[in-house]
Motif scaffolding. Structure first.
Motif, PDB file in Angstrom:
ATOM      1  N   GLY A   1      -2.218 -10.665   3.278  1.00  0.00           N
ATOM      2  CA  GLY A   1      -0.781 -10.563   3.046  1.00  0.00           C
ATOM      3  C   GLY A   1      -0.202  -9.391   3.814  1.00  0.00           C
ATOM      4  N   SER A   2       1.078  -9.134   3.587  1.00  0.00           N
ATOM      5  CA  SER A   2       1.753  -8.058   4.310  1.00  0.00           C
ATOM      6  C   SER A   2       1.236  -6.682   3.908  1.00  0.00           C
ATOM      7  CB  SER A   2       3.270  -8.140   4.065  1.00  0.00           C
ATOM      8  OG  SER A   2       3.535  -8.028   2.668  1.00  0.00           O
ATOM      9  N   TRP A   3       0.467  -6.617   2.829  1.00  0.00           N
ATOM     10  CA  TRP A   3      -0.086  -5.344   2.359  1.00  0.00           C
ATOM     11  C   TRP A   3      -1.303  -4.895   3.175  1.00  0.00           C
ATOM     12  CZ3 TRP A   3      -4.976  -6.726   1.230  1.00  0.00           C
ATOM     13  CH2 TRP A   3      -5.198  -8.035   0.806  1.00  0.00           C
ATOM     14  N   PHE A   4      -1.847  -5.738   4.018  1.00  0.00           N
ATOM     15  CA  PHE A   4      -3.063  -5.424   4.775  1.00  0.00           C
ATOM     16  C   PHE A   4      -2.862  -4.205   5.671  1.00  0.00           C
ATOM     17  CE2 PHE A   4      -5.620  -6.331   8.725  1.00  0.00           C
ATOM     18  CZ  PHE A   4      -6.849  -5.991   8.189  1.00  0.00           C
ATOM     19  N   ILE A   5      -3.774  -3.238   5.566  1.00  0.00           N
ATOM     20  CA  ILE A   5      -3.723  -2.024   6.388  1.00  0.00           C
ATOM     21  C   ILE A   5      -4.554  -2.258   7.652  1.00  0.00           C
ATOM     22  CG2 ILE A   5      -4.344   0.425   6.510  1.00  0.00           C
ATOM     23  CD1 ILE A   5      -3.874   0.538   3.468  1.00  0.00           C
ATOM     24  N   GLU A   6      -3.884  -2.236   8.792  1.00  0.00           N
ATOM     25  CA  GLU A   6      -4.540  -2.527  10.069  1.00  0.00           C
ATOM     26  C   GLU A   6      -5.080  -1.284  10.774  1.00  0.00           C
ATOM     27  OE1 GLU A   6      -3.152  -5.533  12.573  1.00  0.00           O
ATOM     28  OE2 GLU A   6      -1.659  -6.268  11.165  1.00  0.00           O
ATOM     29  N   LYS A   7      -4.742  -0.109  10.296  1.00  0.00           N
ATOM     30  CA  LYS A   7      -5.102   1.127  10.993  1.00  0.00           C
ATOM     31  C   LYS A   7      -6.586   1.223  11.363  1.00  0.00           C
ATOM     32  CE  LYS A   7      -4.663   6.109  10.896  1.00  0.00           C
ATOM     33  NZ  LYS A   7      -4.207   7.292  10.191  1.00  0.00           N
ATOM     34  N   PRO A   8      -7.539   0.831  10.471  1.00  0.00           N
ATOM     35  CA  PRO A   8      -8.956   0.965  10.852  1.00  0.00           C
ATOM     36  C   PRO A   8      -9.363   0.129  12.067  1.00  0.00           C
ATOM     37  CG  PRO A   8      -8.740   0.644   8.486  1.00  0.00           C
ATOM     38  CD  PRO A   8      -7.381   0.382   9.092  1.00  0.00           C
ATOM     39  N   TYR A   9      -8.516  -0.810  12.482  1.00  0.00           N
ATOM     40  CA  TYR A   9      -8.882  -1.750  13.549  1.00  0.00           C
ATOM     41  C   TYR A   9      -8.093  -1.515  14.834  1.00  0.00           C
ATOM     42  CZ  TYR A   9     -10.415  -3.329   9.117  1.00  0.00           C
ATOM     43  OH  TYR A   9     -10.957  -3.332   7.849  1.00  0.00           O
ATOM     44  N   GLU A  10      -7.268  -0.460  14.854  1.00  0.00           N
ATOM     45  CA  GLU A  10      -6.442  -0.195  16.029  1.00  0.00           C
ATOM     46  C   GLU A  10      -7.290   0.136  17.255  1.00  0.00           C
ATOM     47  OE1 GLU A  10      -3.752   2.856  14.752  1.00  0.00           O
ATOM     48  OE2 GLU A  10      -2.453   1.424  13.686  1.00  0.00           O
TER      49      GLU A  10
ATOM     50  N   CYS B   1      -6.097   3.031  -6.985  1.00  0.00           N
ATOM     51  CA  CYS B   1      -5.791   3.824  -5.808  1.00  0.00           C
ATOM     52  C   CYS B   1      -5.813   5.309  -6.163  1.00  0.00           C
ATOM     53  CB  CYS B   1      -4.425   3.431  -5.256  1.00  0.00           C
ATOM     54  SG  CYS B   1      -3.892   4.469  -3.868  1.00  0.00           S
ATOM     55  N   PRO B   2      -6.574   6.107  -5.413  1.00  0.00           N
ATOM     56  CA  PRO B   2      -6.639   7.547  -5.684  1.00  0.00           C
ATOM     57  C   PRO B   2      -5.297   8.263  -5.515  1.00  0.00           C
ATOM     58  CG  PRO B   2      -8.401   6.882  -4.200  1.00  0.00           C
ATOM     59  CD  PRO B   2      -7.487   5.709  -4.343  1.00  0.00           C
ATOM     60  N   LYS B   3      -4.383   7.658  -4.746  1.00  0.00           N
ATOM     61  CA  LYS B   3      -3.096   8.306  -4.492  1.00  0.00           C
ATOM     62  C   LYS B   3      -2.029   7.939  -5.519  1.00  0.00           C
ATOM     63  CE  LYS B   3      -3.471   9.133   0.454  1.00  0.00           C
ATOM     64  NZ  LYS B   3      -3.519  10.572   0.337  1.00  0.00           N
ATOM     65  N   CYS B   4      -1.891   6.629  -5.802  1.00  0.00           N
ATOM     66  CA  CYS B   4      -0.784   6.195  -6.671  1.00  0.00           C
ATOM     67  C   CYS B   4      -1.242   5.566  -7.980  1.00  0.00           C
ATOM     68  CB  CYS B   4       0.128   5.230  -5.930  1.00  0.00           C
ATOM     69  SG  CYS B   4      -0.602   3.584  -5.657  1.00  0.00           S
ATOM     70  N   GLY B   5      -2.552   5.321  -8.122  1.00  0.00           N
ATOM     71  CA  GLY B   5      -3.056   4.701  -9.343  1.00  0.00           C
ATOM     72  C   GLY B   5      -2.868   3.195  -9.391  1.00  0.00           C
ATOM     73  N   GLY B   6      -2.398   2.601  -8.294  1.00  0.00           N
ATOM     74  CA  GLY B   6      -2.165   1.165  -8.248  1.00  0.00           C
ATOM     75  C   GLY B   6      -3.445   0.366  -8.037  1.00  0.00           C
TER      76      GLY B   6
ATOM     77  N   PRO C   1       0.834  -1.201   0.000  1.00  0.00           N
ATOM     78  CA  PRO C   1       0.000   0.000   0.000  1.00  0.00           C
ATOM     79  C   PRO C   1       0.870   1.253   0.000  1.00  0.00           C
ATOM     80  CG  PRO C   1       0.115  -0.860   2.214  1.00  0.00           C
ATOM     81  CD  PRO C   1       0.961  -1.772   1.351  1.00  0.00           C
ATOM     82  N   CYS C   2       0.407   2.282  -0.688  1.00  0.00           N
ATOM     83  CA  CYS C   2       1.184   3.522  -0.775  1.00  0.00           C
ATOM     84  C   CYS C   2       0.913   4.441   0.409  1.00  0.00           C
ATOM     85  CB  CYS C   2       0.877   4.239  -2.088  1.00  0.00           C
ATOM     86  SG  CYS C   2      -0.813   4.866  -2.211  1.00  0.00           S
TER      87      CYS C   2
END
Length: 198
Positions: free
Chosen positions: A108-117, A94-99, A59-60
């Motif tokens: 995978g390691s790309w998972f963003i955990e921030k919403p669950y902190e 992706c709105p930021k990087c176009g990916g 993730p970017c």
């Protein structure tokens, strides 16, 4: 929709058992069914993610995005016969990087955990507050696909709290470790049928 209608009674049955209690839910489900069936969002921890969010696969950044507008755009460009997307611009980027983007679910390691902190902090605080108080832990259907998410933590909480009692509902694997067997009930069968007995 029939799948949701089939499952909803089980969630509602469970909610009727705990609605007036000081409960907390930790679930590997990412479908928001607990929330949809009355469980308070502030009392739910979903460490595996949530279909309601999408994220960059890089993730970017640590940002996530609401899935609904993305799905609406896809469905508006879906050929009803071939089931192909008729406009490549409808495919989420992706709105930021176009990916490439994907659902915000652990894969995978790309998972963003921030919403669950905050969910995790509330759950850990709840467990800590109840380490010396009588609690009933209901482990519903967790097997050995991802035992580190729910199954093993429930065993650890039971082990460390001498006043905890574990009810493990599981059609195939209701077993518990010998160390907590005296404070556990292994219930083999379908969850809906077993809940009805409670």
């Amino acid at each position: 929709m029939p799948f949701i209608q089939l499952l909803a009674p089980v969630y509602q049955q469970l909610f009727s058992l705990v609605r007036d209690k000081e409960y907390f839910v930790i679930t590997s489900n990412v479908d928001t069914m607990f929330e949809k069936n009355g469980f308070a969002p502030s009392r739910i921890f979903t460490p595996q993610g949530n279909y309601k969010l999408m994220q960059c696969l890089q993730p970017c950044s640590d940002e996530t995005y609401d899935t609904r507008p993305i799905l609406d755009k896809l469905l508006a460009n879906l050929d009803p016969v071939t089931h192909e997307i008729t406009d490549a611009n409808a495919i989420p980027k992706c709105p930021k990087c176009g990916g490439d983007m994907f659902m915000n679910v652990r894969g995978g390691s790309w998972f963003i955990e921030k919403p669950y902190e905050q969910q995790r902090e509330r759950f850990q605080s709840w467990v800590h507050q109840h380490l010396q108080t009588p609690i009933v832990i209901m482990d519903m259907g967790t097997g050995f696909n991802t035992p580190g998410v729910v199954r093993w933590p429930m065993e650890q909480i039971t082990y460390h709290n001498p006043s905890a009692y574990l009810l493990r509902f599981n059609r195939d694997h209701p077993e518990v470790p010998a160390e907590i067997a005296a404070r556990s009930l292994q219930i083999k069968g379908n969850i809906d049928e077993m809940l009805a007995l409670l």
